[in-house]
Write an enzyme that holds these catalytic residues in place. Structure first.
Site, PDB file in Angstrom:
ATOM      1  CB  SER A  19      -0.982  -0.005   1.175  1.00 15.12           C
ATOM      2  OG  SER A  19      -0.329   0.183   2.402  1.00 15.12           O
ATOM      3  NE  ARG A  97      16.353 -10.308   3.236  1.00 18.22           N
ATOM      4  CZ  ARG A  97      16.943 -11.405   3.692  1.00 18.22           C
ATOM      5  NH1 ARG A  97      16.239 -12.328   4.308  1.00 18.22           N
ATOM      6  NH2 ARG A  97      18.240 -11.570   3.556  1.00 18.22           N
ATOM      7  CG  ASN A 113      12.546   1.884   6.566  1.00 12.48           C
ATOM      8  OD1 ASN A 113      11.867   1.163   5.828  1.00 12.48           O
ATOM      9  ND2 ASN A 113      12.606   1.695   7.872  1.00 12.48           N
ATOM     10  CG  HIS A 115       9.782   1.813  12.027  1.00 17.38           C
ATOM     11  ND1 HIS A 115       9.970   0.448  11.846  1.00 17.38           N
ATOM     12  CD2 HIS A 115       9.548   1.990  13.354  1.00 17.38           C
ATOM     13  CE1 HIS A 115       9.864  -0.159  13.007  1.00 17.38           C
ATOM     14  NE2 HIS A 115       9.607   0.740  13.936  1.00 17.38           N
ATOM     15  CB  SER A 142       9.436   7.751  11.712  1.00 16.46           C
ATOM     16  OG  SER A 142       8.956   7.900  13.020  1.00 16.46           O
ATOM     17  CG  ASP A 151      13.461   0.032  12.423  1.00 17.15           C
ATOM     18  OD1 ASP A 151      13.344   0.056  11.187  1.00 17.15           O
ATOM     19  OD2 ASP A 151      12.984  -0.879  13.135  1.00 17.15           O
TER      20      ASP A 151
HETATM   21  C1  GAR Z   1       3.798  -0.592   6.772  1.00 17.74           C
HETATM   22  O1  GAR Z   1       3.024  -0.377   7.912  1.00 17.74           O
HETATM   23  C2  GAR Z   1       5.232  -0.179   7.024  1.00 17.74           C
HETATM   24  O2  GAR Z   1       5.366   0.941   7.844  1.00 17.74           O
HETATM   25  C3  GAR Z   1       5.782  -1.403   7.714  1.00 17.74           C
HETATM   26  O3  GAR Z   1       5.226  -2.480   6.993  1.00 17.74           O
HETATM   27  C4  GAR Z   1       3.945  -2.089   6.489  1.00 17.74           C
HETATM   28  C5  GAR Z   1       3.921  -2.375   5.018  1.00 17.74           C
HETATM   29  O4  GAR Z   1       2.641  -2.161   4.472  1.00 17.74           O
HETATM   30  N1  GAR Z   1       7.202  -1.438   7.678  1.00 17.74           N
HETATM   31  C6  GAR Z   1       7.940  -1.921   8.673  1.00 17.74           C
HETATM   32  O5  GAR Z   1       7.470  -2.428   9.676  1.00 17.74           O
HETATM   33  C7  GAR Z   1       9.437  -1.826   8.453  1.00 17.74           C
HETATM   34  N2  GAR Z   1      10.130  -1.992   9.679  1.00 17.74           N
HETATM   35  P1  GAR Z   1       2.437  -1.987   2.914  1.00 17.74           P
HETATM   36  O6  GAR Z   1       3.055  -3.224   2.253  1.00 17.74           O
HETATM   37  O7  GAR Z   1       0.967  -1.955   2.739  1.00 17.74           O
HETATM   38  O8  GAR Z   1       3.111  -0.729   2.496  1.00 17.74           O
END
Ligand code: GAR
Length: 205
Positions: A19, A97, A113, A115, A142, A151
């Site tokens: 998303s 990853r 990134n 987070h 963030s 992170d």
């Molecule tokens: C999101 O909430 C993103 O912030 C998180 O994974 C989800 C991916 O959703 N990322 C992390 O946790 C990275 N440490 P998406 O595939 O719908 O974008």
């Protein structure tokens, strides 16, 4: 390192439903944006976001991390693909990853990134449940430049949400995700304006 040219070439790395990939793709497609989405790359062949790429003619590749015994070998293949595609800036968007310090250093200040927490709070996984367990009154997301520690790195944009009395991890995650879809384009806009200014000055010299 070679000088960037306009439009800047962006790669988005993702692992799942994508998303944030979609919100970034919509922003980059805007007329005034000095960038193109040159590559979307997943480490998982079953990532849901790949269907979105196919439906929207976004060049997509998979580098399956399971094909590599060493983390460093996967990262070397990733670096090679990004370099081959002439990428200027890499956006991790739900890319689950850990990246080696070598890789992160190679892309210093060109690797973003998102987070799902108000960093430096709640690095790592299960951020929403941990915020609930702590009785936090605020939570959020963030967007930051990546550094070798997980992170870690300078924050570009944060967006907050209130934690409500009846929140579950799922309801809180959904409220944060809405803000992620605003925060990542905001952060990318800030970074691109800076990079595009530098590229434009270089062209005029
Ligand atoms: C999101 O909430 C993103 O912030 C998180 O994974 C989800 C991916 O959703 N990322 C992390 O946790 C990275 N440490 P998406 O595939 O719908 O974008």
């Amino acid at each position: 390192m070679s000088q960037s040219r306009l439009p800047l070439r962006i790669a988005i790395l993702f692992s799942g439903r994508g998303s944030n990939l979609q919100s970034l793709a919509a922003y980059i497609a805007g007329e005034e944006v000095p960038a193109e989405l040159a590559l979307a790359l997943s480490n998982r062949p079953d990532a849901g976001g790949l269907a979105f790429c196919a439906a929207h003619n976004i060049p997509a590749q998979v580098i399956d991390h399971k094909q590599f015994e060493q983390r460093a070998d996967f990262d070397a293949a990733l670096h090679q693909q990004l370099t081959n595609a002439g990428i200027d800036l890499v956006c991790c968007a739900g890319f689950m990853r850990l990246l080696t310090a070598d890789f992160v250093s190679q892309w210093h200040d060109r690797l973003l990134n998102i987070h799902p927490s108000l960093l430096p709070a709640y690095k790592g996984l299960n951020t929403h449940q941990r915020a609930l367990d702590d009785g936090a009154s605020e939570h959020g997301c963030s967007v930051h430049f990546m550094r070798p520690e997980m992170d870690d790195g300078p924050v570009i944009v944060q967006r907050k949400v209130p934690v409500l009395a009846d929140d579950t991890a799922d309801t809180l995650a959904a409220r944060v995700l809405q803000q992620e879809h605003i925060a990542y384009p905001e952060a990318l806009d800030i970074v691109l304006k800076k990079m595009a200014g530098t590229a434009e000055q270089t062209r005029q010299i």
